[in-house]
Design an enzyme around this catalytic site. Sequence first.
Site, short mmCIF file in Angstrom:
data_model
loop_
_atom_site.label_atom_id
_atom_site.label_comp_id
_atom_site.label_asym_id
_atom_site.label_seq_id
_atom_site.Cartn_x
_atom_site.Cartn_y
_atom_site.Cartn_z
N LYS A 21 38.32 41.95 38.64
CA LYS A 21 37.80 40.88 39.52
C LYS A 21 37.40 41.44 40.89
O LYS A 21 36.32 41.15 41.38
CB LYS A 21 38.87 39.79 39.66
CG LYS A 21 38.46 38.63 40.56
CD LYS A 21 39.22 37.37 40.23
CE LYS A 21 40.60 37.31 40.84
NZ LYS A 21 40.58 37.11 42.30
N SER A 22 38.28 42.22 41.49
CA SER A 22 37.97 42.75 42.83
C SER A 22 36.70 43.60 42.79
O SER A 22 35.85 43.50 43.69
CB SER A 22 39.12 43.62 43.32
OG SER A 22 40.24 42.83 43.57
N ARG A 26 32.71 43.04 44.57
CA ARG A 26 32.10 44.08 45.41
C ARG A 26 30.78 44.56 44.83
O ARG A 26 29.84 44.85 45.57
CB ARG A 26 33.10 45.24 45.60
CG ARG A 26 34.25 44.84 46.56
CD ARG A 26 35.52 45.57 46.26
NE ARG A 26 36.58 45.34 47.25
CZ ARG A 26 37.45 44.32 47.20
NH1 ARG A 26 37.37 43.40 46.26
NH2 ARG A 26 38.40 44.19 48.13
N GLY A 94 39.48 33.74 47.79
CA GLY A 94 39.76 34.36 49.08
C GLY A 94 38.90 35.60 49.30
O GLY A 94 38.43 35.86 50.40
N ASP A 315 49.51 40.92 43.24
CA ASP A 315 49.11 39.80 42.37
C ASP A 315 50.00 39.70 41.13
O ASP A 315 49.95 38.70 40.41
CB ASP A 315 47.64 39.94 41.96
CG ASP A 315 46.72 39.75 43.16
OD1 ASP A 315 47.16 39.15 44.17
OD2 ASP A 315 45.56 40.21 43.11
N ARG A 388 47.14 32.73 38.48
CA ARG A 388 48.21 33.71 38.23
C ARG A 388 49.52 33.02 37.87
O ARG A 388 50.33 33.54 37.10
CB ARG A 388 48.38 34.67 39.40
CG ARG A 388 47.08 35.39 39.78
CD ARG A 388 47.19 36.89 39.80
NE ARG A 388 45.88 37.48 40.07
CZ ARG A 388 45.05 37.91 39.12
NH1 ARG A 388 45.37 37.87 37.83
NH2 ARG A 388 43.87 38.42 39.45
C1 S3P Z 1 41.95 41.18 46.80
C2 S3P Z 1 42.94 41.54 47.67
C3 S3P Z 1 44.30 40.99 47.63
C4 S3P Z 1 44.60 40.28 46.33
C5 S3P Z 1 43.46 39.40 45.89
C6 S3P Z 1 42.18 40.21 45.73
C7 S3P Z 1 40.62 41.83 46.93
O1 S3P Z 1 44.46 40.08 48.68
O2 S3P Z 1 45.78 39.52 46.43
O3 S3P Z 1 43.77 38.76 44.67
O4 S3P Z 1 39.78 41.69 46.02
O5 S3P Z 1 40.38 42.47 47.96
P1 S3P Z 1 44.82 40.56 50.20
O6 S3P Z 1 43.76 41.49 50.61
O7 S3P Z 1 44.83 39.31 50.99
O8 S3P Z 1 46.15 41.19 50.11
#
Ligand code: S3P
Length: 428
Positions: A21-22, A26, A94, A315, A388
């Site tokens: 996902k991350s 990007r 987020g 996570d 989650r």
């Molecule tokens: C993420 C960073 C993490 C993680 C989130 C995804 C990201 O959060 O908990 O699920 O993709 O950069 P934080 O950067 O707030 O720790």
Amino acid sequence: MEIIIEGIKKIEGQISVPGDKSISHRAIIFGAIAQGESRVHHFLHSRDCLNTLECMSAMGAKIEKINHSMIKIEGVGLHGLKKPAHILDAGNSGTTIRLLTGLLSGQHFNTVITGDNSLRKRPMKRVTQPLYLMGAKIRGENDNRFAPLSIKGSKLNSIEYTLPVASAQVKSALLIAGLFAGGETVIIEPQISRDHTERMLNFMQADIQVVSPKIKITGKKVLQGAEIFIPGDISSAAYFFAAASARKGFKIIIKGVGVNPTRTGIIEILKKMGAVIEISNYQIKSNEPRADIKIEGNKLVGIEINKEMIGKLIDELPLIAVLATQAHGKTVVSDAKELRLKETDRITAIVAELKKMGALIREKEDGFEITGPTRLKGAVCESYHDHRMAMSLAVAALHADGKTVIKDAECIDISYPEFFNTLKELIK
Ligand code: S3P
């Protein structure tokens, strides 16, 4: 949607999991502002990533779905984005809102970005505060603490900034803003957090250097479109690792999982707890490592987890609470206050739901304490609309007697729409 899960006899099989996902977020953002075409393989078509995709399309990036796992992005170049015709919606994500706040701060147009009920309660000052230092002009609700964020595109300057909390989202927002700033932006991390932004920017030829704990980026350098192969998401694989690891005789293999060392905390912890893990076929593709992972269940023991590890498994902590109910002895998780600021307060939520299932779990301000092993019993559980939480409780349900009901389970679409289907394949 409610899901009913019964305790299982055995879990076994070989699977692969959807793209990380991350990294998918990007790939969309950097592909859109790169020069030329990017092709993204094993892109995660989940709700969070589609929010990022829609936001970038709304600003003029041409993103085409070629087939279920590949997308093509026609980059518009560093200064080619256009003012969107409407408010940008990050939904539940987020990562979308924080990374895009960095991006939008340096544009030549104004925007508003918002999200759902959960996202509008999550802290935004952690990202707006350092962006102000770079010259960003951002207004938010309640003394600029929450979305919707109204962002006036501005000329940015570089800064040197030490993050007060380890956060990959904040770090990434600042690195993205740094792409548009004059001079060299330096970010200093207090603890490790996932480094996918640094790796992808490097891969797409940004002027970035990492000498831990410092990350330096020099602005104005155009990114180059690339062929990006996204590995399987270790955070999605983790649910199956956990399901298989707690019982002797259970065995699974997951192919092509991302094993970036900033994300492999779950493997380190499972090994320490006693699971038998074998890693093979290690390779690096598009600057991210991946491997096949085989897990065999065993008698697990409790463990202590604190500061040094938290960033590498943030996570997975609700899932570790579930595992700890099946481990012998005490598990203590500390220094994990950040969990209270996720899609829901994951400390209060996991403690409440596992208690319903009979777990011996105690809430702490910065984590939880669990004594195991407990034979869990089925219960009616809330997901708090948090993906989650829903998937962690599904794993608890596999180890429980009787039926467990998970409410509002459609939230798994946020990161892993096929989760329940894949789980069914593995249950014997
Ligand atoms: C993420 C960073 C993490 C993680 C989130 C995804 C990201 O959060 O908990 O699920 O993709 O950069 P934080 O950067 O707030 O720790």
